[in-house]
Enzyme design. Structure first.
Site, PDB file in Angstrom:
ATOM      1  N   CYS A   5       3.016  35.444 -64.922  1.00 30.24           N
ATOM      2  CA  CYS A   5       2.995  33.985 -64.821  1.00 30.24           C
ATOM      3  C   CYS A   5       2.916  33.283 -66.172  1.00 30.24           C
ATOM      4  O   CYS A   5       3.099  32.068 -66.243  1.00 30.24           O
ATOM      5  CB  CYS A   5       1.828  33.534 -63.944  1.00 30.24           C
ATOM      6  SG  CYS A   5       1.910  34.162 -62.252  1.00 30.24           S
ATOM      7  N   HIS A  15      -2.630  39.143 -76.114  1.00 28.28           N
ATOM      8  CA  HIS A  15      -2.265  40.272 -75.258  1.00 28.28           C
ATOM      9  C   HIS A  15      -3.434  41.259 -75.222  1.00 28.28           C
ATOM     10  O   HIS A  15      -3.839  41.791 -76.242  1.00 28.28           O
ATOM     11  CB  HIS A  15      -1.015  40.971 -75.814  1.00 28.28           C
ATOM     12  CG  HIS A  15      -0.241  41.723 -74.782  1.00 28.28           C
ATOM     13  ND1 HIS A  15      -0.821  42.611 -73.901  1.00 28.28           N
ATOM     14  CD2 HIS A  15       1.087  41.717 -74.462  1.00 28.28           C
ATOM     15  CE1 HIS A  15       0.108  43.122 -73.100  1.00 28.28           C
ATOM     16  NE2 HIS A  15       1.267  42.591 -73.415  1.00 28.28           N
ATOM     17  N   HIS A  26      -4.574  15.822 -72.551  1.00 27.24           N
ATOM     18  CA  HIS A  26      -4.071  16.348 -71.274  1.00 27.24           C
ATOM     19  C   HIS A  26      -4.125  17.875 -71.269  1.00 27.24           C
ATOM     20  O   HIS A  26      -3.842  18.510 -72.290  1.00 27.24           O
ATOM     21  CB  HIS A  26      -2.632  15.879 -71.027  1.00 27.24           C
ATOM     22  CG  HIS A  26      -2.452  14.397 -71.156  1.00 27.24           C
ATOM     23  ND1 HIS A  26      -2.814  13.516 -70.158  1.00 27.24           N
ATOM     24  CD2 HIS A  26      -1.980  13.643 -72.181  1.00 27.24           C
ATOM     25  CE1 HIS A  26      -2.555  12.281 -70.565  1.00 27.24           C
ATOM     26  NE2 HIS A  26      -2.054  12.330 -71.781  1.00 27.24           N
ATOM     27  N   HIS A  47      -2.437  26.866 -65.816  1.00 32.17           N
ATOM     28  CA  HIS A  47      -1.622  27.548 -64.807  1.00 32.17           C
ATOM     29  C   HIS A  47      -2.292  27.528 -63.444  1.00 32.17           C
ATOM     30  O   HIS A  47      -3.434  27.973 -63.284  1.00 32.17           O
ATOM     31  CB  HIS A  47      -1.361  28.993 -65.239  1.00 32.17           C
ATOM     32  CG  HIS A  47      -0.815  29.860 -64.151  1.00 32.17           C
ATOM     33  ND1 HIS A  47       0.312  29.524 -63.428  1.00 32.17           N
ATOM     34  CD2 HIS A  47      -1.247  31.037 -63.634  1.00 32.17           C
ATOM     35  CE1 HIS A  47       0.551  30.464 -62.531  1.00 32.17           C
ATOM     36  NE2 HIS A  47      -0.381  31.386 -62.634  1.00 32.17           N
ATOM     37  N   ASN A  95       1.335  28.188 -56.061  1.00 35.14           N
ATOM     38  CA  ASN A  95       1.511  28.928 -57.315  1.00 35.14           C
ATOM     39  C   ASN A  95       2.994  29.243 -57.489  1.00 35.14           C
ATOM     40  O   ASN A  95       3.522  30.153 -56.855  1.00 35.14           O
ATOM     41  CB  ASN A  95       0.680  30.208 -57.270  1.00 35.14           C
ATOM     42  CG  ASN A  95       0.799  31.029 -58.553  1.00 35.14           C
ATOM     43  OD1 ASN A  95       1.622  30.744 -59.419  1.00 35.14           O
ATOM     44  ND2 ASN A  95      -0.026  32.052 -58.673  1.00 35.14           N
TER      45      ASN A  95
END
Length: 509
Positions: A229, A308, A393, A397, A430
């Site tokens: 995602c 990562h 703002h 996700h 989602n």
């Protein structure tokens, strides 16, 4: 004094103290931020006072005596300015973006979803009950969308043709709206980056776009798969790097996810979660490095930060595609997902913080860190920087209610800041990597984006990854402007926000 008055007094004093602390912190922030200017004012006053005592003849004589120094200084300034301009990174602008809005025929309420799941005959009663409980607590409304292939006759059509039709309809719909808004010829697009995690056919989705829109033969096309995602921001970062070395061009970034190929028809609870969460969606973003396009662009890309955590086995396997005991393929979501996402976010903001936080917040964070190290006391709580000082703002996700709750708590955000993410989760579900753009579209449709505003997009994805992108608005976005008619929220924005219950019971007849 009555008991009611006493109770009000008990509530009044903490509230007053909280308000006072808020203004003390604001005063501290403005003081530290403007320290340089405050120091320069008396220096400038002294300089101007001394300069006023000199006559014109004195100034001419001073310049004549130091002409060689002035000439050398001027040449050095011109040289250094030229070197800086030549080696400075190209500025990247976001011309515009568009989000796909599925047809009303694809709308699927939670009750309809449960009826379809039951009708397949693939799930046990325990699995159906588990899915029902997940949906009741999901924060989803009854207007999310699923593919036509899942709404049609049984058995469900999971063929390549059905999956390709689903994805192409979504990405072509988003790209059509984007090109209509921007007025850019497709032959001008020099870079194409597409991301879809679970559906990666041959030829690739990027090749399908090149074929459909007849892009030029030397277009630099990339197809990112399996990156989860957060792949939308990875695509933006890749496009940014390509635009640094390929001048005077446009980059098209397309994000989507395929629901048909990602659907799971087994009874492993860890894999059933993805069935309940993912919905149709796609976004198309047009980036450019052309200076002439700055005046008509919406945003400027300021920073991208990628984190990562794949070196850690627990993080690597927390979102994992595999077969269950019956050989049915699905994506497992680990119980550790929230904790891992929190760790990844912490690492990401550690890198992002120094780039965006005002100096006042950095001082507070550093002083607290040093105090904890020197005193070796757990009584001193770590200072959580106030990112509301850096951004107006937030687009987090919309991976699920749990993810949004965790981020809201960790960053100390308000309901107003989380509203775009929560309303996107409610209205569209989602939609994977494209969800960040539905959230930004919500803020635009509400008329909240003002020139100079800063936007922080935060994406989470398998691997495990946490990625950030920071944008600065170059102009105020007028939601009533004609080019905003394709905003996916345009027709119904007045009905939002909504008060969402913690639990929305599902009644299936």
């Amino acid at each position: 004094m009555s008991s009611a008055t006493q109770n009000n007094g008990h509530h009044f004093f903490p509230l007053t103290l909280s308000v006072k602390l808020k203004y003390v912190k604001l005063g501290y922030h403005y003081l530290v931020t403007n320290t340089v200017y405050l120091l320069l004012i008396p220096l400038a006053a002294v300089f101007l006072t001394n300069l006023s005592t000199l006559s014109t003849a004195d100034l001419l004589e001073l310049c004549t005596r130091n002409s060689a120094i002035l000439t050398a200084t001027s040449i050095s300034l011109v040289f250094l300015t030229t070197v800086h301009v030549m080696h400075a990174p190209r500025k990247i602008y976001l011309l515009d973006f568009a989000c796909y809005r599925p047809s009303p025929a694809q709308m699927c309420s939670k009750e309809r979803f449960m009826r379809i799941s039951s009708a397949t005959g693939k799930f046990t009663e325990q699995s159906l009950e588990f899915q029902r409980k997940i949906l009741e607590k999901s924060g989803y409304g009854d207007m999310t969308h699923i593919p036509t292939g899942l709404l049609g006759e049984l058995p469900v059509d999971q063929s390549m043709a059905a999956a390709r039709a689903e994805t192409e309809t979504a990405i072509f719909g988003a790209i059509d709206d984007l090109l209509d808004k921007c007025g850019v010829e497709v032959r001008e697009i020099g870079v194409l980056v597409v991301n879809s995690s679970l559906f990666n056919p041959t030829p690739s989705l990027s090749a399908a776009i090149v074929n459909h829109y007849k892009l030029r033969g030397n277009v630099l096309s990339f197809n990112l798969g399996g990156m989860g995602c957060s792949a939308g921001l990875i695509s933006v970062d890749l496009a940014k790097d390509l635009l640094q070395v390929h001048p005077h061009t446009y980059a098209l970034v397309v994000s989507t996810e395929n629901i048909i190929r990602g659907s799971y028809f087994g009874n492993d609870r860890a894999k059933l979660l993805s069935n309940c969460l993912f919905r149709i969606g796609a976004s198309a973003v047009l980036l450019t490095n052309r200076r002439s396009d700055r005046r008509r662009s919406k945003y400027q890309l300021c920073h991208t930060v990628r984190t990562h955590k794949g070196a850690d086995d627990r993080s690597y396997r927390c979102v994992f595609q595999e077969e269950d005991e019956q050989g049915i393929v699905g994506v497992s979501l680990s119980k550790d997902l929230m904790a891992i996402a929190g760790e990844a976010l912490k690492t990401n903001i550690t890198t992002l913080g120094p780039l965006v936080l005002p100096f006042s917040e950095q001082i507070l964070f550093l002083s607290t860190l040093i105090a904890r190290k020197l005193m070796k006391s757990k009584a001193i709580k770590p200072y959580i920087p106030d990112f509301k000082m850096a951004f107006e703002h937030f687009c987090v996700h919309a991976g699920g209610r749990g993810v949004l709750d965790e981020v809201e708590k960790s960053l100390g955000l308000t309901e107003w800041h989380m509203e775009p993410s929560r309303m996107t989760l409610y209205r569209f579900g989602n939609t994977s990597s494209s969800s960040l753009w539905y959230e930004l579209a919500y803020s635009e449709a509400k008329g909240r984006i003002r020139r100079g505003d800063r936007v922080w997009q935060i994406g989470f994805g398998s691997g495990f990854k946490c990625n950030s992108a920071v944008w600065r608005a170059l102009r105020t976005v007028d939601p009533k402007c004609g080019r905003e008619r394709t905003n996916p929220w345009a027709a119904e924005i007045d009905g939002f926000p909504l008060q969402l219950p913690k639990l929305a019971p599902i009644i299936v007849y």
